[in-house]
Design an enzyme around this catalytic site. Structure first.
Site, PDB file in Angstrom:
ATOM      1  N   ILE A  32       0.783  -1.186  -0.061  1.00 33.34           N
ATOM      2  CA  ILE A  32       0.024   0.050   0.008  1.00 33.34           C
ATOM      3  C   ILE A  32       0.977   1.416  -0.023  1.00 33.34           C
ATOM      4  O   ILE A  32       0.372   2.218  -0.153  1.00 33.34           O
ATOM      5  CB  ILE A  32      -0.978  -0.065   1.288  1.00 33.34           C
ATOM      6  CG1 ILE A  32      -2.158   0.982   0.960  1.00 33.34           C
ATOM      7  CG2 ILE A  32      -0.326   0.474   2.466  1.00 33.34           C
ATOM      8  CD1 ILE A  32      -3.110   0.674   2.211  1.00 33.34           C
ATOM      9  N   HIS A 100       6.697 -11.452   6.059  1.00 39.00           N
ATOM     10  CA  HIS A 100       6.566 -10.992   4.836  1.00 39.00           C
ATOM     11  C   HIS A 100       8.062 -10.694   3.905  1.00 39.00           C
ATOM     12  O   HIS A 100       8.904 -10.252   4.586  1.00 39.00           O
ATOM     13  CB  HIS A 100       5.672  -9.595   4.562  1.00 39.00           C
ATOM     14  CG  HIS A 100       6.187  -8.674   5.511  1.00 39.00           C
ATOM     15  ND1 HIS A 100       5.919  -8.422   6.818  1.00 39.00           N
ATOM     16  CD2 HIS A 100       6.862  -7.500   5.081  1.00 39.00           C
ATOM     17  CE1 HIS A 100       6.417  -7.503   7.407  1.00 39.00           C
ATOM     18  NE2 HIS A 100       7.056  -6.627   6.120  1.00 39.00           N
TER      19      HIS A 100
END
Ligand code: AMP
Length: 141
Positions: A32, A100
Site C-alpha cells: 500500500i 513477509h
C-alpha cells in the site's frame, strides 16, 4: 494471543488488498506504500511474526513461489533489478509483525536506500562462530 496484524485482517477478508497470487499457503498483494511501481508483498498464511518461527512446510511453500512472483513483477514492470527484502524485528525495520517478503523493483530514483558498511571476517573467530551455528542447527533439526 497477539493482536491481529493488518496482514491477518487481509487474510481474514476484513480489509481489501490488491491480490496478485494466492494458494493454500501463500498470499501476495501490492504494498500500500510502494517504494517503486510493482512493489509486492508475499506472506505465508501461517501466522507467525518472524522468519525463524515459520514451519518448514510454510517456508517451502513460500520458497516455491517467490522466484515465480519475482519473474512476474519484473516482466510487468520492465525492471531489470530488484531487491527481495525480509525484515525481522523492530531493530530491522519490521513494522507488521507477520512474516513477509518485499519484492521491490529497482529503477533510477526508486525509494529504497541500503546502507552497507562491511567489516572484515576475523578468521580465528569465524571458525568458532561457524561451528556454534552448525551445532545449533543440528540441535534444532
Ligand atoms: P515492514 O516494515 O517490513 O514491516 O513492511 C510492512 C509493509 O506493509 C510496508 O511496506 C507497508 O506499506 C505495508 N502495508 C501496511 N499495511 C498494508 C496494507 N493494508 N496493504 C498493503 N500493504 C500494507
Amino acid at each position: 494471543m497477539a493482536e491481529p496484524t493488518v496482514f491477518d485482517r487481509i487474510l481474514d477478508g476484513k480489509i481489501p488488498c490488491h491480490r496478485v497470487y494466492e494458494d493454500d499457503h501463500v498470499l501476495a498483494f501490492l504494498d500500500i506504500g510502494p517504494l517503486s511501481a510493482g512493489h509486492t508483498l508475499v506472506i505465508p498464511k501461517e501466522r507467525v511474526a518472524q522468519l525463524h518461527e515459520l514451519s518448514d512446510d510454510a517456508a517451502a511453500a513460500l520458497g516455491r513461489v517467490l522466484p515465480r512472483l519475482c519473474r512476474a513483477v519484473m516482466h510487468v514492470t520492465g525492471a531489470t533489478a530488484y531487491n527481495v527484502l525480509q525484515n525481522n524485528g523492530s531493530a530491522a525495520h519490521q513494522e507488521v509483525r507477520h512474516v513477509h517478503f518485499h519484492i521491490i523493483p529497482r529503477f533510477k530514483g526508486s525509494g529504497l536506500e541500503i546502507g552497507w558498511e562491511p567489516g572484515s571476517l576475523d578468521e580465528g573467530r569465524a571458525d568458532k562462530v561457524a561451528q556454534k551455528i552448525r551445532i545449533a542447527l543440528a540441535a534444532t533439526l
